[in-house]
Design an enzyme around this catalytic site. Sequence first.
Site, PDB file in Angstrom:
ATOM      1  N   ARG A 114      -2.139   0.256   3.251  1.00  0.00           N
ATOM      2  CA  ARG A 114      -3.190  -0.656   3.177  1.00  0.00           C
ATOM      3  C   ARG A 114      -2.750  -2.145   3.678  1.00  0.00           C
ATOM      4  O   ARG A 114      -1.794  -2.606   3.787  1.00  0.00           O
ATOM      5  CB  ARG A 114      -3.306  -0.917   1.569  1.00  0.00           C
ATOM      6  N   THR A 412     -15.653   4.646   7.054  1.00  0.00           N
ATOM      7  CA  THR A 412     -14.363   4.747   7.300  1.00  0.00           C
ATOM      8  C   THR A 412     -14.258   6.078   7.864  1.00  0.00           C
ATOM      9  O   THR A 412     -15.328   6.856   8.158  1.00  0.00           O
ATOM     10  CB  THR A 412     -13.500   4.364   6.171  1.00  0.00           C
ATOM     11  N   GLU A 432     -12.801  -0.930   7.064  1.00  0.00           N
ATOM     12  CA  GLU A 432     -13.533  -1.346   6.146  1.00  0.00           C
ATOM     13  C   GLU A 432     -15.035  -1.472   6.276  1.00  0.00           C
ATOM     14  O   GLU A 432     -15.406  -0.212   6.319  1.00  0.00           O
ATOM     15  CB  GLU A 432     -13.218  -2.790   5.483  1.00  0.00           C
ATOM     16  N   SER A 479     -10.699   2.784  -2.745  1.00  0.00           N
ATOM     17  CA  SER A 479     -11.363   3.865  -3.284  1.00  0.00           C
ATOM     18  C   SER A 479     -10.786   5.211  -2.412  1.00  0.00           C
ATOM     19  O   SER A 479     -11.189   6.167  -2.939  1.00  0.00           O
ATOM     20  CB  SER A 479     -12.719   3.811  -3.397  1.00  0.00           C
TER      21      SER A 479
END
Length: 602
Positions: A114, A412, A432, A479
């Site tokens: 991330r 994505t 994103e 998510s």
Amino acid sequence: MRRPVARSLAVLAVSAAVVSVGAAAPPSGAAPADPAPRKVPVAVGYGGAVASVDADASAAGIEILREGGNAVDAAVATAAALGVTEPYSNGIGGGGYFVHYDAKSRTVQTIDGRETAPLTADSGLFLENGQPIAFADAVTSGLSVGTPGTPATWQAALDSWGTKRLGTLLKPAERLARDGFTVDDTFRSQTASNETRFRNFPDTAKLFLPGGALPVVGSTFKNPDLARTYAELARKGVGALYRGKLAKEIVDTVNRPPVDPGSGYNARPGELSLKDLAAYRAKRQAPTKTSYRGLGVYSMAPSSSGGTTVGEALNILERTDLSKASEVRYLHRYIEASRIAFADRGRWVGDPVFEDVPAKELLSQSYADSRECLIKDDAVLTSPVAPGDPRHPAACASTGIAAPTTYEGENTTHLTVADKWGDVVSYTLTIEQTGGSGITVPGRGFLLNNELTDFSFAPASPAVHDPNLPGPGKRPRSSMSPTIVLDAHGRPVVALGSPGGASIITTVLQTLTGFLDRGLPLVDAIAAPRASQRNQTTTELEPALWNSQLRTGLEAIGHGFRLNPEIGAATGVQRLPNGKWLAAAETVRRGGGSAMVVRPAP
Ligand code: GLU
């Protein structure tokens, strides 16, 4: 996207007999009969399998499998190719989550790649004069750019489980960037929806609006800058992006966005430093594990909310025999389980380095049972539902203050790979929003992410702790839910994932239950019309559900709906007996996905 020129990538025809839902028609105006791989949504065979949204990218993975690479090698090659053909959804300016099954040890491990906030960030990152700035202003700015995690993810995956050098794996993608691919409807329309903001950044416009205009469907799109950047990473390793000249260019671009002064657009600067880039680490970590009907469901632990939220919802659903339920009852239970799981996600999940996330408790069956107790057969819960306290499960209890799920971008990409040894990769990666921050690193051929807009700009509810406020070096809650399901012997059953912002969670949940409970073939479980409930007053429905009798049946219970033209774009692989694999992708969404195997079964 299709590549127009003859090439050595493995080209795999799939027999019509295995196409249970029918191959997606080629996008209108796409390149005519060319030697590029056909885009089909399902493939069955031996030697390994790849499923992604794009035929060139799947072919890059197959090329590596054919050359003896394993699933990890192929996943990196596929991802790098997606960076070329799906540059608005992912790339080396973004991040993602990589889930790996090792056939030898029958274990699952993950990498959290991330993006991270700058070390100077605090909870006021998106506030001006104490007020949150407009979401769109944050998206197209340096402020929203987190330190990219994708290159570090690739190297971490290769160091842990790969067999080939990064340089070798970048070759197909480098070739694709240099020689070009054929523009299809999706690429053109994604460019069109970004056109206005891209024009504010001359370097972005130069790259994605060649000659000042939208790329024409059927034309060849080349990205020599990206080819050179890949070649540099191949030569020097991914460290070149985190230290040195390229790192400095990224930092300069974020901190002084190269906006056209004539545009009048206020591109807010970020505060990324060379220290941020040098400090970045992709993290190896244990997956979440949920037992569901005798299977083990493995996914991403926080900083993604994927594993805990899909897992909690599955545990809630486990008390209902979904295989026998009517379609209305199935959808009702699925919607209510999602609603409750999202209530808990909002309260409890954030970056575990900064927040005390009760991940294990969120995934306990006793907690799920205490929440399942809220669901009624003849009535609908009112959103926002309040969270529970997983540390103290109490039957039917909701504690704390309800907070709605905030907006998250919806674009994505997900790829799924299996190899001939039985290893599996389920990998979701992103920048994103479609087109990320809209800011290209000049001369480098890739867009920077706007991942930091996944943080809450202000507490979701002022009276309650929000685990997803920005912080120094913090990872915004995701998510993304790349998932691998194992049987009782620890062998893979299925692996899948999807894009779609917060709807990733519901797409993965719905596809899993469609496949595992409702007996749908994988490609049909992926194609099934989707519903998405995220602790909001109304549930999103795709047109096929919106226009069906099922909607009437659900409204009779009290459900409210809103239309969403398209939710997610999933891919998956399924293990069949005797070394056979099935790869599956979308039949229609985003122009259809691409499933391939190394040796198609007769
Ligand atoms: N930023 C989103 C997340 O991390 C993903 C964006 C998308 O799927 O489109 O959950």
